[in-house]
Design a protein around this motif. Structure first.
Motif, PDB file in Angstrom:
ATOM      1  N   ALA A 126      13.579   8.463  -5.422  1.00  0.00           N
ATOM      2  CA  ALA A 126      14.153   7.685  -6.518  1.00  0.00           C
ATOM      3  C   ALA A 126      13.375   7.906  -7.811  1.00  0.00           C
ATOM      4  CB  ALA A 126      14.166   6.200  -6.158  1.00  0.00           C
ATOM      5  N   LEU A 127      12.050   7.888  -7.716  1.00  0.00           N
ATOM      6  CA  LEU A 127      11.219   8.044  -8.910  1.00  0.00           C
ATOM      7  C   LEU A 127      11.333   9.446  -9.507  1.00  0.00           C
ATOM      8  CD1 LEU A 127       8.013   6.141  -7.737  1.00  0.00           C
ATOM      9  CD2 LEU A 127       9.608   5.403  -9.520  1.00  0.00           C
ATOM     10  N   THR A 128      11.269  10.470  -8.665  1.00  0.00           N
ATOM     11  CA  THR A 128      11.315  11.833  -9.186  1.00  0.00           C
ATOM     12  C   THR A 128      12.703  12.190  -9.710  1.00  0.00           C
ATOM     13  OG1 THR A 128      11.690  12.633  -6.921  1.00  0.00           O
ATOM     14  CG2 THR A 128       9.429  12.668  -7.742  1.00  0.00           C
ATOM     15  N   THR A 129      13.746  11.718  -9.035  1.00  0.00           N
ATOM     16  CA  THR A 129      15.105  11.980  -9.519  1.00  0.00           C
ATOM     17  C   THR A 129      15.328  11.323 -10.870  1.00  0.00           C
ATOM     18  OG1 THR A 129      15.946  12.109  -7.244  1.00  0.00           O
ATOM     19  CG2 THR A 129      17.559  11.734  -8.999  1.00  0.00           C
ATOM     20  N   GLU A 130      14.819  10.104 -11.022  1.00  0.00           N
ATOM     21  CA  GLU A 130      14.977   9.402 -12.295  1.00  0.00           C
ATOM     22  C   GLU A 130      14.184  10.098 -13.399  1.00  0.00           C
ATOM     23  OE1 GLU A 130      16.848   5.940 -14.112  1.00  0.00           O
ATOM     24  OE2 GLU A 130      17.126   7.140 -12.302  1.00  0.00           O
TER      25      GLU A 130
ATOM     26  N   GLN B 143       0.814  -1.217   0.000  1.00  0.00           N
ATOM     27  CA  GLN B 143       0.000   0.000   0.000  1.00  0.00           C
ATOM     28  C   GLN B 143       0.849   1.270   0.000  1.00  0.00           C
ATOM     29  OE1 GLN B 143      -3.347   0.445  -0.439  1.00  0.00           O
ATOM     30  NE2 GLN B 143      -3.296  -1.730  -0.953  1.00  0.00           N
ATOM     31  N   PRO B 144       1.947   1.334   0.775  1.00  0.00           N
ATOM     32  CA  PRO B 144       2.829   2.510   0.667  1.00  0.00           C
ATOM     33  C   PRO B 144       3.396   2.686  -0.742  1.00  0.00           C
ATOM     34  CG  PRO B 144       3.288   1.344   2.691  1.00  0.00           C
ATOM     35  CD  PRO B 144       2.329   0.492   1.927  1.00  0.00           C
ATOM     36  N   THR B 145       3.737   1.584  -1.400  1.00  0.00           N
ATOM     37  CA  THR B 145       4.219   1.678  -2.783  1.00  0.00           C
ATOM     38  C   THR B 145       3.139   2.243  -3.686  1.00  0.00           C
ATOM     39  OG1 THR B 145       5.707  -0.221  -2.458  1.00  0.00           O
ATOM     40  CG2 THR B 145       5.159   0.376  -4.731  1.00  0.00           C
ATOM     41  N   LEU B 146       1.904   1.804  -3.479  1.00  0.00           N
ATOM     42  CA  LEU B 146       0.774   2.303  -4.262  1.00  0.00           C
ATOM     43  C   LEU B 146       0.587   3.798  -4.039  1.00  0.00           C
ATOM     44  CD1 LEU B 146      -1.749   1.970  -6.027  1.00  0.00           C
ATOM     45  CD2 LEU B 146      -2.987   1.204  -3.981  1.00  0.00           C
ATOM     46  N   ARG B 147       0.648   4.240  -2.792  1.00  0.00           N
ATOM     47  CA  ARG B 147       0.465   5.673  -2.502  1.00  0.00           C
ATOM     48  C   ARG B 147       1.529   6.520  -3.190  1.00  0.00           C
ATOM     49  NH1 ARG B 147      -0.690   3.711   2.851  1.00  0.00           N
ATOM     50  NH2 ARG B 147       1.421   4.227   3.554  1.00  0.00           N
ATOM     51  N   VAL B 148       2.771   6.060  -3.137  1.00  0.00           N
ATOM     52  CA  VAL B 148       3.859   6.816  -3.754  1.00  0.00           C
ATOM     53  C   VAL B 148       3.697   6.849  -5.274  1.00  0.00           C
ATOM     54  CG1 VAL B 148       6.346   6.887  -4.165  1.00  0.00           C
ATOM     55  CG2 VAL B 148       5.474   6.389  -1.879  1.00  0.00           C
ATOM     56  N   LEU B 149       3.343   5.728  -5.872  1.00  0.00           N
ATOM     57  CA  LEU B 149       3.148   5.701  -7.326  1.00  0.00           C
ATOM     58  C   LEU B 149       2.053   6.658  -7.759  1.00  0.00           C
ATOM     59  CD1 LEU B 149       3.449   1.936  -8.376  1.00  0.00           C
ATOM     60  CD2 LEU B 149       4.960   3.820  -8.995  1.00  0.00           C
ATOM     61  N   GLN B 150       0.964   6.686  -7.006  1.00  0.00           N
ATOM     62  CA  GLN B 150      -0.130   7.600  -7.346  1.00  0.00           C
ATOM     63  C   GLN B 150       0.322   9.052  -7.238  1.00  0.00           C
ATOM     64  OE1 GLN B 150      -2.959   5.974  -4.527  1.00  0.00           O
ATOM     65  NE2 GLN B 150      -4.130   4.977  -6.150  1.00  0.00           N
ATOM     66  N   SER B 151       1.074   9.378  -6.191  1.00  0.00           N
ATOM     67  CA  SER B 151       1.576  10.743  -6.029  1.00  0.00           C
ATOM     68  C   SER B 151       2.566  11.101  -7.126  1.00  0.00           C
ATOM     69  CB  SER B 151       2.250  10.897  -4.655  1.00  0.00           C
ATOM     70  OG  SER B 151       1.322  10.672  -3.613  1.00  0.00           O
TER      71      SER B 151
ATOM     72  N   ASP C 177       0.988  16.667 -13.950  1.00  0.00           N
ATOM     73  CA  ASP C 177       1.017  18.128 -13.824  1.00  0.00           C
ATOM     74  C   ASP C 177       2.110  18.733 -14.703  1.00  0.00           C
ATOM     75  OD1 ASP C 177      -1.080  18.089 -12.059  1.00  0.00           O
ATOM     76  OD2 ASP C 177       0.178  18.202 -10.263  1.00  0.00           O
ATOM     77  N   LEU C 178       3.278  18.075 -14.724  1.00  0.00           N
ATOM     78  CA  LEU C 178       4.379  18.575 -15.548  1.00  0.00           C
ATOM     79  C   LEU C 178       4.038  18.495 -17.027  1.00  0.00           C
ATOM     80  CD1 LEU C 178       7.443  16.999 -13.686  1.00  0.00           C
ATOM     81  CD2 LEU C 178       6.809  19.413 -13.752  1.00  0.00           C
ATOM     82  N   MET C 179       3.339  17.441 -17.411  1.00  0.00           N
ATOM     83  CA  MET C 179       3.014  17.260 -18.824  1.00  0.00           C
ATOM     84  C   MET C 179       1.983  18.269 -19.326  1.00  0.00           C
ATOM     85  SD  MET C 179       2.976  13.173 -19.619  1.00  0.00           S
ATOM     86  CE  MET C 179       4.467  12.185 -19.513  1.00  0.00           C
ATOM     87  N   GLN C 180       1.281  18.939 -18.409  1.00  0.00           N
ATOM     88  CA  GLN C 180       0.322  19.957 -18.831  1.00  0.00           C
ATOM     89  C   GLN C 180       1.025  21.209 -19.338  1.00  0.00           C
ATOM     90  OE1 GLN C 180      -2.358  20.661 -15.579  1.00  0.00           O
ATOM     91  NE2 GLN C 180      -3.321  18.636 -15.715  1.00  0.00           N
ATOM     92  N   THR C 181       2.286  21.376 -18.949  1.00  0.00           N
ATOM     93  CA  THR C 181       3.037  22.566 -19.344  1.00  0.00           C
ATOM     94  C   THR C 181       4.120  22.259 -20.373  1.00  0.00           C
ATOM     95  OG1 THR C 181       4.570  22.266 -17.492  1.00  0.00           O
ATOM     96  CG2 THR C 181       2.625  23.635 -17.106  1.00  0.00           C
TER      97      THR C 181
ATOM     98  N   LEU D  17       2.677   9.841 -10.152  1.00  0.00           N
ATOM     99  CA  LEU D  17       1.959  10.023 -11.407  1.00  0.00           C
ATOM    100  C   LEU D  17       1.291  11.390 -11.461  1.00  0.00           C
ATOM    101  CD1 LEU D  17       1.085   8.840 -14.100  1.00  0.00           C
ATOM    102  CD2 LEU D  17      -0.948   7.940 -12.959  1.00  0.00           C
ATOM    103  N   GLU D  18       0.758  11.865 -10.342  1.00  0.00           N
ATOM    104  CA  GLU D  18       0.148  13.197 -10.307  1.00  0.00           C
ATOM    105  C   GLU D  18       1.175  14.267 -10.658  1.00  0.00           C
ATOM    106  OE1 GLU D  18      -1.575  13.643  -6.466  1.00  0.00           O
ATOM    107  OE2 GLU D  18      -3.157  12.145  -6.796  1.00  0.00           O
ATOM    108  N   ILE D  19       2.390  14.113 -10.137  1.00  0.00           N
ATOM    109  CA  ILE D  19       3.455  15.065 -10.447  1.00  0.00           C
ATOM    110  C   ILE D  19       3.773  15.038 -11.941  1.00  0.00           C
ATOM    111  CG2 ILE D  19       5.906  15.589 -10.105  1.00  0.00           C
ATOM    112  CD1 ILE D  19       5.605  14.527  -7.242  1.00  0.00           C
TER     113      ILE D  19
END
Length: 281
Positions: A261-265, A77-85, A92-96, A87-89
């Protein structure tokens, strides 16, 4: 000879959700009085026009390879929460900026040797092969179950999980390719009929330009992290990934390290794209 013995062991399973794999051939070699086994997968090549299209698209392919033995259930479940967050980031970036193809997959691994009355279920299992539909991965994580019992020893089938993720996946040739490994036990070297090693897994990853992000969960005095660290960091500079250690049951640190790790990558992926379009002098 039409006989079975108590020494027979199941070595693996046919991929259940892999349209690229057309044939799965068992291979055995006799050594002294025993046989050692492995598998060869036969693949169908992609049509030339599809491959040509993929080469022109720049995107991101991410496979999560996660230990699903008894002790790892609390991390789903923590992995799921982080993945969802995460993806939201990304959304949001892809909108710009110009949208980029983003694909994600989820593979679980466990172990071979079981307690006498324990059914561990599988060695490796595709919960969701690589897909642009991130919701399918979220659902797979949300309903994922860990084993109800432990295997007989501490090491797990880490190499088997990585091998299957690398070889089963139809990676997009022009995409930035990453495997995120999450586990709390070292790789199994004794129950290892394919003779996998850190270097052999890295060689397979080198052929496809796959980077490793590895998170090793364990006690504060954990001494079994070296292989996770080596997988990620002992690579050529352009393929060097990230490694982190997380203390047992420190869910907050786990979520922080996973998001980092995800955002840095993702930032590195975007920097790579910028350099490919506007190379530095």
């Amino acid at each position: 000879l039409g006989k079975t013995t108590a020494n027979c062991q199941e070595l693996g399973e046919e991929p259940s959700q892999n349209p690229q794999s057309r044939l799965f051939v068992p291979i055995f070699q006799r050594q002294a009085e025993t046989y050692h086994g492995g598998f060869i997968r036969i693949y169908q090549s992609e049509p030339e026009e599809k491959s040509a299209t993929q080469k022109t698209q720049l995107g991101y392919d991410l496979i999560l390879v996660v230990d699903s033995t008894l002790s790892m259930g609390e991390y789903f479940q923590p992995t799921l929460r982080v993945l969802q967050s995460f993806l939201e980031i990304v959304q949001d970036l892809m909108q710009t900026e110009v949208a980029k193809p983003f694909n994600i997959g989820l593979l679980f691994y466990r172990d071979r040797k079981l307690w006498q009355n324990c059914d561990i279920g599988y060695l490796t299992h595709w919960a969701q092969p690589l897909t642009p539909n991130t919701d399918e991965v979220f659902v797979a994580l949300d309903v994922a179950k860990a084993t109800e019992c432990d295997s007989e020893d501490f090491p797990e089938a880490v190499f088997d999980g990585l091998y299957r993720a690398i070889t089963d996946t139809h990676w997009n040739s022009s995409h930035f390719k990453t495997i995120l490994l999450i586990g709390d036990a070292p790789p199994n070297f004794d129950k290892n009929p394919m003779n996998f090693s850190v270097s052999s897994i890295q060689e397979l990853a080198d052929e496809k330009s796959i980077r490793f992000l590895t998170i090793k969960i364990g006690p504060k005095n954990d001494k079994d992290f070296e292989d996770f660290e080596a997988l990620a960091l002992q690579r050529e500079p352009q393929l060097t990934g990230q490694f982190s250690r997380v203390a047992n049951e420190n869910i907050r640190q786990f979520e922080t390290d996973l998001m980092d790790a995800l955002t840095t990558e993702w930032e590195l992926f975007n920097k790579t794209l910028e350099l490919s379009v506007n190379p530095e002098p």
